[in-house]
Design an enzyme around this catalytic site. Structure first.
Site, short mmCIF file in Angstrom:
data_model
loop_
_atom_site.label_atom_id
_atom_site.label_comp_id
_atom_site.label_asym_id
_atom_site.label_seq_id
_atom_site.Cartn_x
_atom_site.Cartn_y
_atom_site.Cartn_z
N THR A 1 -6.58 -6.70 -5.82
CA THR A 1 -5.93 -5.98 -6.81
C THR A 1 -5.49 -6.70 -7.67
O THR A 1 -4.48 -6.76 -8.59
CB THR A 1 -5.76 -4.47 -6.51
N ARG B 1 -6.60 -0.29 1.39
CA ARG B 1 -5.80 0.27 2.37
C ARG B 1 -5.31 1.86 2.34
O ARG B 1 -5.82 2.39 0.99
CB ARG B 1 -4.34 -0.30 2.01
N LYS C 1 9.34 -16.73 2.47
CA LYS C 1 8.16 -17.33 2.79
C LYS C 1 8.05 -18.49 3.59
O LYS C 1 6.95 -18.92 4.53
CB LYS C 1 7.46 -18.21 1.20
N HIS D 1 13.92 -20.51 -11.35
CA HIS D 1 12.89 -20.92 -11.16
C HIS D 1 12.73 -21.59 -12.33
O HIS D 1 12.98 -23.49 -12.15
CB HIS D 1 12.15 -19.74 -10.94
#
Length: 312
Positions: free
Chosen positions: A12, A35, A138, A270
């Site tokens: 979603t 979930r 990550k 970023h």
């Protein structure tokens, strides 16, 4: 060759919903995680039901139940995690590590694509704080995947167009500026801008491709390698209006971090790496990686002049 069965976790979310549609469009049997923790989130439930209506299959499982995750991943060949948020915070890290453990125990998954889809974290070891946390976490997931000997593909999709293109990469807005635009440095550093639908299309094309097994896939189609200045010029030509331009130095841009909240600090960091350092384009793609538009020339990817026409 039979197509892989695909399981999308985080369906979603911003990129997840597009991954589901691309998987269905390319003919894969597609499973979506429902979930137990969904609670009273009616919008998420309705989106999941819309996926079901389009042909996806819902799997009920919970990150608080390891066995439910193991049983879920046993049903499929490929797992794609698209859990997202403004940042890749510790909660999402924990959930991805639980997913890695479930895939490891199941032992049947032929390919895992973790939640990345942005800058390549392996190239961001010197990123500024606090945004560095995103990349460090990550890399923790990557380490867990590789230590578990799980087959993988990492997708580096660079700049999502929705967040970087209509606003001409202005931090404070999502729609085109009307009068003036800030250029980062001289505005000539090259970045890569991707329509989110194309990100999903390329991602799904990788999953049965042996050329992308245990590699990073960079989405760097040549026509979408543009500087911020070029992006502004495209908009000016389309709109017929010239914008007042002013420049901000890297030093002054970083100084703007001082009095903003955590999310804004991450965004500024970023943007600095992208528009001042050129972190998306200042390297050659080596043998350990592949470039999507070269592998899949049949994809008619969206150019940014096409994307910007939506905002006229």
């Amino acid at each position: 060759m039979a197509k892989s069965k695909v399981f999308v976790v985080g369906a979603t979310g911003y990129i997840g919903r597009r991954i589901v549609k691309a998987s269905l469009a390319q003919g894969h049997i597609t499973y979506v995680l429902q979930r137990d923790e969904i609670g009273l989130d009616i919008e998420k439930l309705q989106m999941l039901l819309s996926f079901k209506k389009e042909g996806a299959r819902l799997i009920e499982a919970s990150f608080s139940s390891h066995q439910s995750l193991v049983e879920a991943v046993k049903k499929v060949d490929v797992v794609i995690c698209t859990m997202s948020g403004v940042h890749f915070r510790s909660h999402n890290l924990l959930m991805q590590l639980k997913l890695v453990e479930a895939i490891k125990e199941a032992g049947t998954v032929k390919r895992f694509l973790p939640s990345e889809f942005g800058m390549d974290p392996a190239r961001m070891g010197n990123a500024l704080e606090p945004g560095r946390e995103t990349f460090d976490q990550k890399m923790i997931v990557r380490k867990a995947i590789e230590e578990a000997h799980i087959p993988y593909t990492y997708v580096s999709a660079n700049c999502f167009a929705g967040y970087f293109v209509p606003n001409l990469s202005q931090l404070e807005r999502l729609t085109p500026p009307k009068h003036k635009v800030c250029l980062y440095g001289d505005g000539n550093t090259k970045a890569v801008f991707m329509d989110e639908e194309d990100v999903a299309t390329y991602t799904i094309k990788t999953i049965d491709d042996p050329r992308t097994l245990n590699k990073t896939l960079y989405l760097r189609p040549p026509d979408n390698i543009l500087s911020q200045r070029q992006l502004v010029e495209i908009w000016e030509e389309l709109s017929g209006k010239k914008l007042d331009k002013f420049n901000i130095s890297g030093k002054d841009f970083l100084a703007s971090m001082k009095d903003v909240d955590y999310a804004q600090k991450v965004g500024i960091g970023h943007f600095y790496h992208i528009f001042y350092e050129g972190c998306l384009t200042n390297f050659e793609i080596g043998e350990e990686a592949e470039e999507a538009s070269k592998l899949y020339p049949e994809v008619n990817y969206t150019r940014m002049d096409q994307y910007l026409r939506m905002f006229l």
